[in-house]
Design a protein around this motif. Structure first.
Motif, PDB file in Angstrom:
ATOM      1  N   ILE A  38       2.901   1.176  -3.355  1.00 18.80           N
ATOM      2  CA  ILE A  38       2.471   2.092  -2.297  1.00 18.80           C
ATOM      3  C   ILE A  38       3.738   2.519  -1.563  1.00 18.80           C
ATOM      4  CG2 ILE A  38       1.032   2.344  -0.222  1.00 18.80           C
ATOM      5  CD1 ILE A  38       0.555  -0.821  -2.129  1.00 18.80           C
ATOM      6  N   GLN A  40       5.447   4.768   2.005  1.00 22.35           N
ATOM      7  CA  GLN A  40       5.230   5.400   3.300  1.00 22.35           C
ATOM      8  C   GLN A  40       6.466   6.217   3.638  1.00 22.35           C
ATOM      9  OE1 GLN A  40       4.717   2.809   6.746  1.00 22.35           O
ATOM     10  NE2 GLN A  40       3.427   4.351   7.717  1.00 22.35           N
ATOM     11  N   LYS A  44       5.049   9.385   8.232  1.00 20.93           N
ATOM     12  CA  LYS A  44       3.817   9.771   7.537  1.00 20.93           C
ATOM     13  C   LYS A  44       2.986   8.541   7.182  1.00 20.93           C
ATOM     14  CE  LYS A  44       5.547  14.126   5.717  1.00 20.93           C
ATOM     15  NZ  LYS A  44       5.686  14.993   4.511  1.00 20.93           N
ATOM     16  N   GLY A  45       1.886   8.781   6.536  1.00 22.91           N
ATOM     17  CA  GLY A  45       0.972   7.705   6.195  1.00 22.91           C
ATOM     18  C   GLY A  45       1.289   7.061   4.865  1.00 22.91           C
ATOM     19  N   LEU A  46       0.348   6.263   4.398  1.00 22.22           N
ATOM     20  CA  LEU A  46       0.522   5.512   3.168  1.00 22.22           C
ATOM     21  C   LEU A  46       0.033   6.312   1.962  1.00 22.22           C
ATOM     22  CD1 LEU A  46      -0.821   2.127   4.541  1.00 22.22           C
ATOM     23  CD2 LEU A  46       1.565   2.637   3.973  1.00 22.22           C
ATOM     24  N   TYR A  95       6.431  -0.230  -0.978  1.00 23.03           N
ATOM     25  CA  TYR A  95       5.832  -1.557  -0.935  1.00 23.03           C
ATOM     26  C   TYR A  95       5.232  -1.907  -2.291  1.00 23.03           C
ATOM     27  CZ  TYR A  95       5.678  -0.949   4.189  1.00 23.03           C
ATOM     28  OH  TYR A  95       5.977  -0.749   5.515  1.00 23.03           O
TER      29      TYR A  95
END
Lengths: 121, 107
Positions: A38, A40, A44-46, A95
């Protein structure tokens, strides 16, 4: 206790390939579970990048336009991410995480601490 | 792709306040909805899975509700360690998608 730790270059040049590794301790990746990446981007978002299952399917986010490869290295108990033809838009904290045994309804747990990768000349 | 929309995008609250964050899916996802907490410099943490199941070790002041398209995360009495950014995520279909996040700040 399962723990994950990302590693790899913190700086990648535009058009080159981003490569990260996630070392897993406390669990054998060949024993099951999905494993995923993942990211980010700053402010901003994931965004889910993709996930892999030992001996099974690999799924990628179509938004990454076939630039992604995720693979398992059972001898080292780690899995890897390759992202080709990077641009500044790929600058992000990346991540790694474990998911569930089943695909439907699974969740990311645990996560690594994250690795910041900057794309810059 | 299933779009996840969170509201508010940020909020200011005091210790002891009750806080509710909303997450809406663009189509029905049954109860395949997870909530995460992100803090700077720390590994993200899952709080709730399956819309309502509190994960092991997560304080009982956190709770989740909802099914179909509308979901909520509630913190019944905000503590100092709860100031963070919260994300919802659907686990119903591929690609997995997240809400844009809700930043909980100190008032």
């Amino acid at each position: 206790q399962v723990q994950l730790q990302e590693s790899g270059p913190g700086l990648v040049k535009p058009s080159e390939t981003l490569s990260l590794t996630c070392a897993v301790t406390g669990y054998s990746i060949s024993s099951g579970y999905y494993w995923g990446w993942i990211r980010q981007s700053p402010g901003k978002g994931l965004e889910w990048i993709g996930s892999i299952y030992y001996g099974g399917p690999v799924d990628y986010n179509p938004s990454l336009n076939n630039r992604v490869t995720i693979s398992l290295d059972t001898s080292r108990n780690q899995f890897s991410l390759r992202l080709t033809s990077v641009t500044a838009a790929d600058t992000a904290t990346y991540y790694c995480a474990r998911l569930g045994v089943e695909w439907l309804g699974n969740y990311f747990d645990p996560w690594g601490q994250g690795a910041l990768v900057t794309v810059s000349p | 792709d299933i779009r996840m929309t969170q509201s508010p995008s940020s909020l200011s609250a005091s210790v002891g306040d009750r806080v509710t964050i909303t997450c809406r899916a663009s189509q029905s996802i049954s109860t395949y909805l997870n909530w995460y907490q992100l803090k700077l410099g720390k590994a993200p943490k899952v709080l709730i899975s399956g819309a309502t199941t509190l994960q092991s070790g997560v304080p009982s002041r956190f709770s989740g509700r909802g099914s179909g398209t509308d979901f909520t995360l509630t913190i019944s009495s905000l503590q100092s360690e709860d100031f963070a950014t919260y994300y919802c995520q659907q686990s119903y279909s591929t690609p997995r998608t997240f809400g844009q996040g809700t930043k909980v700040e100190i008032k």
